[in-house]
Write an enzyme that holds these catalytic residues in place. Structure first.
Site, short mmCIF file in Angstrom:
data_model
loop_
_atom_site.label_atom_id
_atom_site.label_comp_id
_atom_site.label_asym_id
_atom_site.label_seq_id
_atom_site.Cartn_x
_atom_site.Cartn_y
_atom_site.Cartn_z
N LYS A 124 0.84 -1.21 0.00
CA LYS A 124 0.00 0.00 0.00
C LYS A 124 0.87 1.25 0.00
O LYS A 124 0.69 2.15 -0.82
CB LYS A 124 -0.94 -0.02 1.21
CG LYS A 124 -1.97 1.08 1.22
CD LYS A 124 -1.51 2.27 2.02
CE LYS A 124 -2.55 3.35 2.00
NZ LYS A 124 -2.12 4.53 2.80
N ASP A 142 -5.83 -0.25 0.08
CA ASP A 142 -5.91 -0.30 1.54
C ASP A 142 -7.22 -0.98 1.91
O ASP A 142 -7.90 -1.54 1.05
CB ASP A 142 -5.82 1.11 2.13
CG ASP A 142 -7.05 1.92 1.78
OD1 ASP A 142 -7.81 1.49 0.89
OD2 ASP A 142 -7.26 2.98 2.39
#
Length: 216
Positions: A124, A142
């Site tokens: 991420k 995410d």
DNA sequence: AACTCGGGGCA
DNA sequence: TGCCCAGAGTT
């Protein structure tokens, strides 16, 4: 997810996201890749507001990896306390900066493999840096992007890497960064994990999970 | 796969 | 005041 109907649905979803979250168009403003890397590491499980608050001090006090590498951990912990998980983050940032100095000449690498080799940096965080600073198209998945994408029916995968692949197939490349940023906002404000506000969701006509939450 | 870290936001 | 949360590391 490759029929003309599906493509039209994606275009329509993007159109609505653009209307509702225009702020997601602009990339994160950071004056350099290193600053963005630190800010993104800090952003785990906390808001931009919390990160921005401590960054003002950090960019002055630690302009490069060299200042972080030899700081007293206690000092750094205090500087980032209000972002939460501050002991882990301080430890990771210090280790990350030492590795940047040893293996990468103090510069932030511009590829996924090297980025995720840094302590405290996962896919991420790496995607955010690649997309927002190096202009290398990437989709940062995410928990919000993960949840909302699956509710919309854009993917049925669960692993982050597989979700990335599905989304990259159906979202136009130029929209990857915007898409991530917009879905994060939508996931926080409307498509919340516990009680999604489907009745007031502008995407509900295009969502495969809408009935799931409205009929109860 | 489950557990841990933690201050801030919000009902 | 209690519950939840814009990840990544460890076991």
């Amino acid at each position: 997810m490759k029929s003309k109907e599906d493509k039209k649905r994606v275009i329509e979803i993007l159109r609505i996201l653009y209307k509702n979250y225009p702020e997601a168009k602009t990339a994160l403003k950071c004056s350099n890749a290193f600053e963005l890397l630190i800010a993104t590491i800090l952003s785990a499980q906390c808001t931009d507001k919390q990160v921005n608050k401590v960054m003002k001090n950090l960019v002055k006090k630690y302009p490069s990896p060299y200042e972080y590498a030899y700081v007293n951990p206690i000092d750094l912990e205090e500087d980032i306390r209000t972002t939460g998980f501050f002991r882990n983050k301080a430890k990771n940032i210090i280790a990350c900066c030492k590795k940047l100095i040893e293996d990468f000449e103090g510069k932030v690498p511009d590829n996924m493999e090297d980025l995720v080799s840094l302590p405290g940096v996962g896919r991420k965080t790496a995607s955010v840096v690649l997309g927002n600073y190096f202009n290398i198209p990437s989709i940062a998945v995410d928990t919000h992007v993960n949840r909302v994408s699956r509710r919309l029916g854009l993917t049925s995968e669960e692993k982050v890497e597989k979700i990335e692949l599905d989304l990259m197939k159906i979202i136009p490349k130029d929209e990857w960064i915007f898409f991530s940023n917009a879905l994060i906002l939508h996931g926080r404000n409307v498509c919340k994990s516990k009680k999604p506000d489907c009745l007031n969701c502008d995407l509900n006509e295009h969502c495969s999970s809408r009935d799931l939450f409205i009929l109860q």
